[in-house]
Design an enzyme around this catalytic site. Sequence first.
Site, PDB file in Angstrom:
ATOM      1  N   ARG A 196     100.147  13.291  43.215  1.00  0.00           N
ATOM      2  CA  ARG A 196     100.822  14.582  43.305  1.00  0.00           C
ATOM      3  C   ARG A 196      99.918  15.644  42.679  1.00  0.00           C
ATOM      4  O   ARG A 196      99.273  15.383  41.654  1.00  0.00           O
ATOM      5  CB  ARG A 196     102.150  14.568  42.540  1.00  0.00           C
ATOM      6  CG  ARG A 196     103.291  13.851  43.266  1.00  0.00           C
ATOM      7  CD  ARG A 196     103.774  14.638  44.478  1.00  0.00           C
ATOM      8  NE  ARG A 196     104.885  14.007  45.155  1.00  0.00           N
ATOM      9  CZ  ARG A 196     104.788  13.136  46.164  1.00  0.00           C
ATOM     10  NH1 ARG A 196     103.596  12.778  46.615  1.00  0.00           N
ATOM     11  NH2 ARG A 196     105.855  12.625  46.730  1.00  0.00           N
ATOM     12  N   GLU A 255     101.651  23.421  47.887  1.00  0.00           N
ATOM     13  CA  GLU A 255     101.309  22.899  49.217  1.00  0.00           C
ATOM     14  C   GLU A 255     102.069  23.704  50.251  1.00  0.00           C
ATOM     15  O   GLU A 255     103.285  23.826  50.112  1.00  0.00           O
ATOM     16  CB  GLU A 255     101.671  21.418  49.316  1.00  0.00           C
ATOM     17  CG  GLU A 255     100.784  20.563  48.433  1.00  0.00           C
ATOM     18  CD  GLU A 255     101.067  19.068  48.527  1.00  0.00           C
ATOM     19  OE1 GLU A 255     101.946  18.682  49.314  1.00  0.00           O
ATOM     20  OE2 GLU A 255     100.420  18.306  47.817  1.00  0.00           O
ATOM     21  N   HIS A 288      97.704  16.700  52.363  1.00  0.00           N
ATOM     22  CA  HIS A 288      98.738  15.713  52.015  1.00  0.00           C
ATOM     23  C   HIS A 288      99.022  14.767  53.198  1.00  0.00           C
ATOM     24  O   HIS A 288     100.133  14.753  53.741  1.00  0.00           O
ATOM     25  CB  HIS A 288     100.028  16.417  51.570  1.00  0.00           C
ATOM     26  CG  HIS A 288     100.924  15.520  50.750  1.00  0.00           C
ATOM     27  ND1 HIS A 288     101.762  15.998  49.760  1.00  0.00           N
ATOM     28  CD2 HIS A 288     101.113  14.169  50.779  1.00  0.00           C
ATOM     29  CE1 HIS A 288     102.428  14.979  49.223  1.00  0.00           C
ATOM     30  NE2 HIS A 288     102.050  13.864  49.833  1.00  0.00           N
TER      31      HIS A 288
HETATM   32  O1  LIG Z   1     105.895   9.448  50.158  1.00  0.00           O
HETATM   33  C1  LIG Z   1     105.378  10.278  49.406  1.00  0.00           C
HETATM   34  O2  LIG Z   1     105.766  10.448  48.251  1.00  0.00           O
HETATM   35  C2  LIG Z   1     104.296  11.124  49.900  1.00  0.00           C
HETATM   36  O3  LIG Z   1     103.631  11.773  49.167  1.00  0.00           O
HETATM   37  C3  LIG Z   1     104.032  11.171  51.355  1.00  0.00           C
HETATM   38  O4  LIG Z   1     103.772   9.961  51.828  1.00  0.00           O
END
Ligand SMILES: O=C(O)C(=O)CO
Length: 359
Positions: free
Chosen positions: A276, A305, A324
């Site tokens: 993240r 994002e 992402h």
């Molecule tokens: O699933 C998640 O948490 C993502 O970041 C996208 O796959």
Amino acid sequence: MWSGRTALRQLQRIALAPSGVTGGATAKMQREMSTLQRVYVTRQIPPEGLKILQESGQVQFELWDSDDVPVPRKELLQKVKGADGLLCVLTEKIDAELLDAAGPNLKVISTMSVGYDHLFLQELKKRGIRVGYTPDVLTDAVAELTVALLLTTSRRLVEATHEAKTGGWGTWRTLWLCGYELANSTVGILGLGRIGVAIAERLAPFKVKKFIYTDVAPRPELAGAINAEYVSLDELAKQSDFLTVCCALTPETREICNESLFSKMKKTSIFINTSRGGVVNQEDLYQALSTGQIAAAGLDVTVPEPLPTNHPLFTLNNCVILPHIASASYTTRNAMSALAANNLLLGLRGQPMIKELKL
Ligand SMILES: O=C(O)C(=O)CO
């Protein structure tokens, strides 16, 4: 309860009708529908999950019928009113305001993601709302993409293709576009879980010398599989030639990758983040990259994002930024969609979900 193909087609039409439209349902069908549990789906999710919902005979659902823009908050607050369940993706904040808007019927949140930092877990726990999520099914895709991003960054592939295309390719040169190789390197994993292990398994054949990791405590059951040594965060920063971040975003990990960490890394180190964006202090990362404190960074996640195109990180040749996409394979996104749908249906039936968060 409807049964048979006509009813299914009717249900599909209602489920897929634009917001607020209930197709050509007859009064009888509308009466029957009122016995179905009501669900709101915040995105046009991949087909496998939609099919499961449509064929369940358990729920009537409405969805935000777009994958290009998230449902506007105002619309979401309106649509969740009275819903029994909500299937969401990571762009929706599930907080007290939303739960208040939904009201007391809401029993289950199912997120089509492994990450759950968009969910206010304390609020959900307080209200007795159960939460499903989608770990495991995306591990392979995320590990693959992490390896791809690591190699793209360390071997300077974006710069190289740009040079080839734009006339920078002169004669063969001895040190031009040199990068760093995995052979004989130390790879550090910040936050060892299934994804960290899967990344290490894929990197091992590149002749990595040593895997090290840090976490809140040693995880011998996972580390054993990849022969990884537990070290402190400081040691991870000091020793890693490649440092890959695989931890969840929590209050403890927010901006854990900051000036203090970057300043301990080697000037030749590569920093990779597919977890993240919030785990990184981006100003500190920019400083580390632009001053040569570290060699390069590959990021699949940022704050915010999308990252604005005029963001300073985009000006750096030694920073590769992806939008992402770590879990973005057709197989995985369909598997996530199916798991999210099944979690939702099980939760609404009061049964254990396939993957449920312990609150
Ligand atoms: O699933 C998640 O948490 C993502 O970041 C996208 O796959």
